[in-house]
Structures are given as structure tokens and as C-alpha cells.
Scaffold this active site. Sequence first.
Site, PDB file in Angstrom:
ATOM      1  N   GLU A 248       0.837  -1.209   0.000  1.00 38.55           N
ATOM      2  CA  GLU A 248       0.000   0.000   0.000  1.00 38.55           C
ATOM      3  C   GLU A 248       0.871   1.258   0.000  1.00 38.55           C
ATOM      4  O   GLU A 248       0.914   1.996   1.001  1.00 38.55           O
ATOM      5  CB  GLU A 248      -0.891   0.010   1.248  1.00 38.55           C
TER       6      GLU A 248
ATOM      7  N   ARG B  91       3.840  19.137   7.644  1.00 36.01           N
ATOM      8  CA  ARG B  91       4.823  18.081   7.934  1.00 36.01           C
ATOM      9  C   ARG B  91       6.067  18.589   8.682  1.00 36.01           C
ATOM     10  O   ARG B  91       6.513  17.947   9.618  1.00 36.01           O
ATOM     11  CB  ARG B  91       5.240  17.359   6.652  1.00 36.01           C
TER      12      ARG B  91
ATOM     13  N   CYS C 212      -0.698  32.811  12.693  1.00 34.13           N
ATOM     14  CA  CYS C 212      -0.514  33.311  14.043  1.00 34.13           C
ATOM     15  C   CYS C 212      -0.059  32.190  14.979  1.00 34.13           C
ATOM     16  O   CYS C 212      -0.707  31.907  15.988  1.00 34.13           O
ATOM     17  CB  CYS C 212      -1.826  33.901  14.494  1.00 34.13           C
TER      18      CYS C 212
HETATM   19  N1  LLP Z   1      -1.216   1.757   4.616  1.00 32.62           N
HETATM   20  C1  LLP Z   1      -1.666   2.134   5.828  1.00 32.62           C
HETATM   21  C2  LLP Z   1      -2.539   1.245   6.581  1.00 32.62           C
HETATM   22  C3  LLP Z   1      -1.283   3.367   6.362  1.00 32.62           C
HETATM   23  O1  LLP Z   1      -1.708   3.742   7.558  1.00 32.62           O
HETATM   24  C4  LLP Z   1      -0.426   4.214   5.606  1.00 32.62           C
HETATM   25  C5  LLP Z   1      -0.025   5.506   6.128  1.00 32.62           C
HETATM   26  C6  LLP Z   1      -0.005   3.775   4.337  1.00 32.62           C
HETATM   27  C7  LLP Z   1      -0.415   2.537   3.884  1.00 32.62           C
HETATM   28  C8  LLP Z   1       0.872   4.596   3.445  1.00 32.62           C
HETATM   29  O2  LLP Z   1       2.116   4.897   4.005  1.00 32.62           O
HETATM   30  P1  LLP Z   1       3.224   5.620   3.101  1.00 32.62           P
HETATM   31  O3  LLP Z   1       3.605   4.680   1.982  1.00 32.62           O
HETATM   32  O4  LLP Z   1       2.622   6.881   2.566  1.00 32.62           O
HETATM   33  O5  LLP Z   1       4.351   5.914   4.012  1.00 32.62           O
HETATM   34  N2  LLP Z   1       1.202  11.718   7.254  1.00 32.62           N
HETATM   35  C9  LLP Z   1       2.505  11.153   7.540  1.00 32.62           C
HETATM   36  C10 LLP Z   1       2.618   9.684   7.306  1.00 32.62           C
HETATM   37  C11 LLP Z   1       1.612   8.898   8.093  1.00 32.62           C
HETATM   38  C12 LLP Z   1       0.904   7.978   7.191  1.00 32.62           C
HETATM   39  C13 LLP Z   1      -0.153   7.208   7.870  1.00 32.62           C
HETATM   40  N3  LLP Z   1      -0.475   5.989   7.213  1.00 32.62           N
HETATM   41  C14 LLP Z   1       3.573  11.948   6.842  1.00 32.62           C
HETATM   42  O6  LLP Z   1       3.276  12.976   6.273  1.00 32.62           O
HETATM   43  O7  LLP Z   1       4.740  11.582   6.910  1.00 32.62           O
END
Ligand code: LLP
Length: 403
Positions: free
Chosen positions: A263, A302, A332
Site C-alpha cells: 500500500e 509536515r 498566528c
Molecule cells: N497503509 C496504511 C494502513 C497506512 O496507515 C499508511 C499511512 C499507508 C499505507 C501509506 O504509508 P506511506 O507509503 O505513505 O508511508 N502523514 C505522515 C505519514 C503517516 C501515514 C499514515 N499511514 C507523513 O506525512 O509523513
Amino acid sequence: MSQSLSPEYLTSLGQQFGTPLYVYHAEKIKEQYEKLTTAFRNSNTVFFYACKALTNVNVLKYVCSLGANVDCSSINEVKLALYAGFPKERVLYTSNGIGFDEIAEAVSLGVIINIDSLSNLEKFGQKYGGTYPVGVRLRPNIMAGGNLKISTGHDKSKFGIPVDQVEKILALVDSYNLDIADLHIHTGSEIKDVDVFVKGIEILFELIPQFRSLRFIDLGGGFKVPYKDGDAQTDIQLLADKVNAAFANHPNPGGRPLQVWFEPGKFLVSECGYFITKVNVLKETDAATFASVDSGFNHLIRPMFYDAYHRIENISNPNGAPRRYSVVGNICETDTFAWDRTINEVREGDYLVFYNAGAYGFEMSSNFNSRYKPAEVLIKDGQAHLIRRRDVFEDLLRNQVEL
Ligand code: LLP
């Protein structure tokens, strides 16, 4: 050659569409997807785009056209994916902590479902028994990922059913004749060490024999992409080789070939994205020279939320003498994008671009301080398409009920 957009072109987009502006480069998404499919070409592997990273419907349609499947984290993402044209068989809903009504809705939409709690699994059994296949998200108790906030598989994480509770899962399988189609783990984001995935596979191999109807193994997302020069990234070919070797050494008990799912979110869309801002104010102080841009953590959270590093470049003065700046926003709050960063000389009115802005950029934005959300542009086949207009004043009032 790796796809990227030039500073001159990005400057022209800032001028044409105004700032702050998110820009996505479709062909870069394709390049990333092809890296995955090429590395895994000799194995039975399917990629589900973790669309929480970026859900603009045009991006979803594009990812769908590439042949990828999609992983969703809310029922609304499921509906967006279906709206974008993904057939239900290619839509996965990996939920956590949700009300059972969302699971029932996902069943009525016919999508693939991963459940992450014993209580929802029991409700599922009571309502559907073995009539609808279901996956189980496990918490493997592995520490992985860039930092604790983006690590999800460790022994204090809320995500998944702890592997030590597998007997309870099996009891539910027996009671309700559940058809467990896949076992899922996702240990975190920004995992550069492919052995983390192998460790996950080894934990799953212990459990596989007990799940007789299993067809798929879902290893989640979390591949690391480079954020700065010289940054490490997940070696996808090495990962493919190790995953293939692991499955070759552990034939599935029932003799059925197990399909492997991933994923990826960041891997597909992080590097395709550019966030263009304009410098409003330069402020010299004893501590720093502040360059305040027309944005803040309301648009790109981020750096403040995860201490994430985003490369910043002055695209309108590429030959300016390098100097040290602290790049901050205009809201702010203390919204520091970067402290003491070397950037080509910055003048008020210059455009600063933030790289790696495709994943969790616009998607985590808000209207804090009653600022407008940015516009989004998709570059495809050399054409720039506006794919989300910038908010206007009426958007701030849209859902408010005036008494
Ligand atoms: N699958 C599941 C169940 C997940 O919870 C996530 C991410 C992914 C796949 C995808 O992960 P990726 O390949 O994008 O690393 N917002 C944070 C990252 C937290 C992602 C939460 N879940 C950031 O900006 O670094």
C-alpha cells in the site's frame, strides 16, 4: 531519466496560477509506479495506492489509469475512489477505530475490507458470517519508520489487533465461520530497511497455517523516498528479491499461491509534488533572517508536525548568493518550515518551492486563521491543468449556519 519540473517552469506556474500553489507531475507518478511493477515483475504482487497521501480526484483517475489498485482509510475515500472509476474489486478499505456502520457501508459498496479490532470483527461475524470475505489488520509489535509519530506496528500502537491475540481472532473465525481472505500489517512510514518487511513476513508465516482460507498477504506501505540530497530510499529491487525469496522458502500450507499486496502512498506521490509559495516579508533579527512566505502549517504541516525536512529552493533567484534563512509562514503560530537553511539570496516577492510536497501536503491542509486552501495544478502530457481552484471567501462561510 527521472522526471522533474524545472525551476523556470515552476516560476511560470506560480505567476500563472498564483500562490500558494500545489503542483503535481503525473508522469513522475507513473515513473514511480513502474519502478514497483518492474521490480516485482516476476511475482504475484499487487499495489494499492494509499490515497490518504493525496486524494484529488484527477490524481485518483490517473493512478487508476496506470493499473494500480487503491487503499482507503475512510469510507469517504472509498467513495472518492469509486467515483474516480476504480472498480470495487480494486478498492481496499483498511480501517482503524471506525464505527461498524462504516464497515456495513463498505460491504454494501462491495469493496475489500481490513478490520483492525476484535469488536468490529465480532460484529462482522454476527452480521455476515462467512458470506463476505474479510481481512484482518494485525499489529506485529515491530518498531519501524522515520519517527514515533509515523510508526504504527510497535507494541504501544493503537493500530491493528496485537499478534499475541491471534487465538481470539481464531475463536471468532470458528464461531462465525469467517472467511479471512488476507492478513495485513503496516508498520510505519519512511522505512528504508527492507528487512523490516521481511521480519513482518516471518511473523505472518507463523500464523498463515492457522488461516485456512487465506488468499492474500498485505504488507502495507511505508517505502522511504529521498527528501534531501544523498538521502537513502527503500531499495525496491532488493525488497522484491527478499520478498520473493521469503515466499519461495515458505510455501503456503494449503499449496495455494498467496498474492502479496503493498500500500504505497509516499512512494507514488511524494516526489511528484511541488509547493510554490511567495515571500511576503524579509526580517533581519539577531537570531535569524526570517523569510515569511504566504503560507504556514495550514498548508504544509509536515515540518512542524513531524520535524520533516523539505528541500526549499528560491526558484526566482537561482543564481543569487547563498545565504542563511529561517523560512516561516504568515499564520498566528510559530510555523517554522526550516531553521537556518542555506538558500540563494531571497528578496521579497521571490518564489520559494518546497519539494516532496505531493504526499500529505494539500491533504493535511486546513483553513486555520481563515486562510484559503491553496489551488492545485496537475501537469500531464506537458499541459498544466487547474485541478482545484483556490478557496474564495464564500468557502469560509459555506457550511456555517447563521442564526
Ligand atoms: N497503509 C496504511 C494502513 C497506512 O496507515 C499508511 C499511512 C499507508 C499505507 C501509506 O504509508 P506511506 O507509503 O505513505 O508511508 N502523514 C505522515 C505519514 C503517516 C501515514 C499514515 N499511514 C507523513 O506525512 O509523513
